[in-house]
Design an enzyme around this catalytic site. Structure first.
Site, PDB file in Angstrom:
ATOM      1  N   HIS A 142       0.823  -1.209   0.000  1.00 56.45           N
ATOM      2  CA  HIS A 142       0.000   0.000   0.000  1.00 56.45           C
ATOM      3  C   HIS A 142       0.866   1.271   0.000  1.00 56.45           C
ATOM      4  CE1 HIS A 142      -3.398  -2.579   0.619  1.00 56.45           C
ATOM      5  NE2 HIS A 142      -3.025  -2.929   1.835  1.00 56.45           N
ATOM      6  N   ASP A 195      -5.253  -8.535  -2.713  1.00 60.16           N
ATOM      7  CA  ASP A 195      -5.447  -8.253  -1.293  1.00 60.16           C
ATOM      8  C   ASP A 195      -6.715  -8.897  -0.730  1.00 60.16           C
ATOM      9  OD1 ASP A 195      -5.352  -7.178   1.250  1.00 60.16           O
ATOM     10  OD2 ASP A 195      -5.145  -5.110   0.650  1.00 60.16           O
TER      11      ASP A 195
END
Lengths: 428, 428
Positions: free
Chosen positions: B257, B303
């Protein structure tokens, strides 16, 4: 004809919904057991999905404009190259294939924002509406409901400069010529007409009131900061203020994008629809609009067709808003379905996109058991499904897509052939 | 075995590429005519696509967390409810179905960031790695290459508070216990192991150097502003600065991220990989990261699997950057393919994701003639294709997906069954 829907959508999923229609209009909607003679639709059956903003010929640009960076404005140069090689026959074939892709994806009505009116050098075809009629034929062949939004496009910029080069074919000369040409367009059971001002760039301030008189009227609005800057420089007001002054806004008006708007603009837009085109607004680097600040109904369009997927479009509305706000659940799943269905129908002048008596009989069945949709709550399916999960599509009571196949046959082949032909001419 | 690819990818499409492999490794790559005995792959054949960041069990949350608004942190409560009902058998079945969906979508290697180590109350299974071994079995059954990133998760927040409730099963007690448990994990031909610090929230400052010693190490970094605020409050530095101090960053490190980072953070991250997860970062309202400011290699992960589509992920990388910058072409199509392929393999400790001698023999064939891909320049296919356009997938020389079908059979059914079972227990 009655369709028995495994799950039907009435602001949420309802088991065993029966939808009856006569001559393309719904006459009765009620939960019930399956009756002999019912047509069965498996999965979640949504009312028709509306593509409220389309330029069908832009489909030729998908996967062809990403090599050299650039901006909205350099993208527009590529778009003009395709526009220049379209005659009524090629326009028909490209639009038919693009519309067929839309139906396969679950779109049952399309608002075609049409501005390629005349020959490439601006000369008139024998039929002054030859290009518009090509779109009507294309939609009919593809089995999709059409609102033809005939766009008035008279000047090359806010300073009033004339059209030039590839823009010449957009122009009717003056707004009266646009009015008299479009007066000849006739409606049908799957066909409506509406008006469009291409933008405040393309229609002079004095001509906007003529467009404002139409009951269904669309306009590109503040997609790019440059339009705002030019409008402020020339007129000392924003594009929204200019439209408001002309009486363009309010019931029947649909503004497309409205990406870069002020608080004052938002107040003036409160009773107009706004059409968001998330996959296009990403692709063209327009930025994220302030969509939750709009008070009017929000509908959706695939615009330049970088993506043709009503679920991706609805998801994009929510996801871009999450990226902007850092909050989840900015629209409820039901609000997203409304944006994708009835809000779009209303913006295109139809009573549709919902299951109730009097609405048009458009239905879209979506698989609940694909690798993408399996496990999702059907009430939240709009956030999990994709165009590839659409199995059956009914438009005006007629089944156009069955088990994922369009009646026209191999839509990919049609697209490939006509797009290759376009570029072989554009590259000369 | 030799595959003859109609179009193969060597930093761009090459007609008639022959790829030869022995025992799962590529030995020769050359354009050429098709030979008798060649296995033919139609369309554009990409090297394997890497899912560099996965929590397989989050797949159960797709289409189930959108009803009530909220934030990343309320979403996490739902995720904990699913985590609480997973035993090794259910974990295996859920992960197998999720991995099979990934392979159907074109993912050939997955980095599984695994932290459900122990029983729901924290008690140890007879095999202390029972849950990790379930993932290994799941990947083997699904035919996907796996890097098991065993995550150390020892505390409930930056203030050092203990794990509680659903977090109890994440914890090994201390970092030495984590080290000794993970020392028993063995590699295989399609299996590697790596280490992870779940985050600076979950691993104390003093324990980070132990994790930093591993050659392949991942960490969630600055996904939410709250992590940064807490870290500054407790340690007087950013999470990136904390990792840098511990020697965690640099070659072999992959930060996931890195959404909310400072200029100083970006300098410290210059030699680490960064894994972006665009469809998750949208879904969880993380915000748009400053991805073009990263100097390290950029790879991609799905994810939480709100979407499992490597093309959508690559497109998301570019599209979110366009929305942020108001410029197009922030990544070239070739850079996006690199992010989706070799950059991910490298971050997961494999030599793969490209067609050259010595790399693992993973291949993904994508249709050029679907309604989505027809007309696109194959060099820009990554911006037009979807998971539904993947027809054939080869992992380690073995064909796992053929004509869009996974060898395991009906993956949608597997997903639906195990996810329904999870929620029936979670809702009690």
């Amino acid at each position: 004809m009655t369709w028995w829907c495994e799950l039907g959508w009435l602001d949420g999923p309802v088991a065993g919904l029966r939808v009856t229609a006569v001559e393309g209009l719904i006459t009765e909607v009620a939960p019930g057991v399956r009756q002999p003679g019912d047509e069965v639709l498996q999965g979640l059956v949504l009312p028709g999905l509306a593509n409220a903003h389309s330029h069908a010929f832009h489909r030729a640009l998908r996967g062809r404009t990403h090599a050299d960076g650039g901006s909205f404005w350099t993208w527009r140069e590529s778009m003009y190259r395709v526009a220049a090689v379209l005659d009524p026959d090629r326009y028909l074939r490209l639009a038919r294939a693009a519309f067929a892709e839309m139906v396969l994806a679950g779109y049952t009505v399309v608002g075609e924002f049409h501005y390629l009116h005349h020959g490439p050098d601006g000369s008139r075809y024998d039929d002054p509406n030859a290009m518009g009629h090509a779109l009507v034929q294309a939609a009919s062949d593809a089995g999709v409901r059409l609102t033809l939004l005939d766009a008035c496009y008279l000047q090359g910029g806010l300073d009033g400069r004339p059209l030039e080069g590839p823009q010449l074919r957009f122009g009717d000369g003056d707004v009266d010529a646009w009015s008299s040409r479009t007066a000849d367009l006739e409606d049908g059971s799957l066909l409506r007409h509406g008006a469009a001002a291409h933008s405040v760039r393309a229609v002079a301030r004095a001509d906007l009131p003529t467009l404002a008189a139409h009951p269904t009227r669309h306009v590109h609005l503040s997609e790019q900061p440059a339009e705002n800057a030019d409008c402020l420089a020339v007129h000392g007001m924003t594009p929204t203020q200019l439209l408001d002054e002309a009486g363009f806004l309010g019931a029947g008006a649909c503004v497309v994008h409205a990406t870069h708007v002020t608080d004052d603009d938002l107040s003036r837009l409160a009773t107009s629809s706004v059409c968001m085109c998330p996959t296009t607004e990403r692709d063209l680097a327009d930025g994220i609009g302030r969509v939750r600040a709009h008070r009017g109904q929000v509908c959706l369009g695939s615009d330049q067709h970088a993506v043709v997927d009503p679920f991706e479009e609805a998801r994009g509305l929510e996801m871009d808003e999450r990226l902007r706000s850092l909050q989840r659940g900015r629209f409820t799943p039901t609000e997203l379905v409304t944006a994708a269905t009835s809000a779009g129908y209303a913006a295109l002048g139809w009573d549709g996109g919902s299951f109730r008596a009097g609405a048009v009989a458009d239905l879209v069945a979506v698989r609940l058991d694909s690798p993408r949709t399996a496990g999702a709550d059907p009430a939240q399916l709009v956030l999990a499904a994709s165009a590839a999960d659409v199995t059956d599509v009914v438009v005006g009571g007629r089944q156009v897509v069955r088990a994922g196949r369009h009646g026209l046959g191999d839509v990919g082949r049609e697209l490939a052939d006509v797009i290759a032909e376009c570029w072989s001419h554009a590259d000369r």
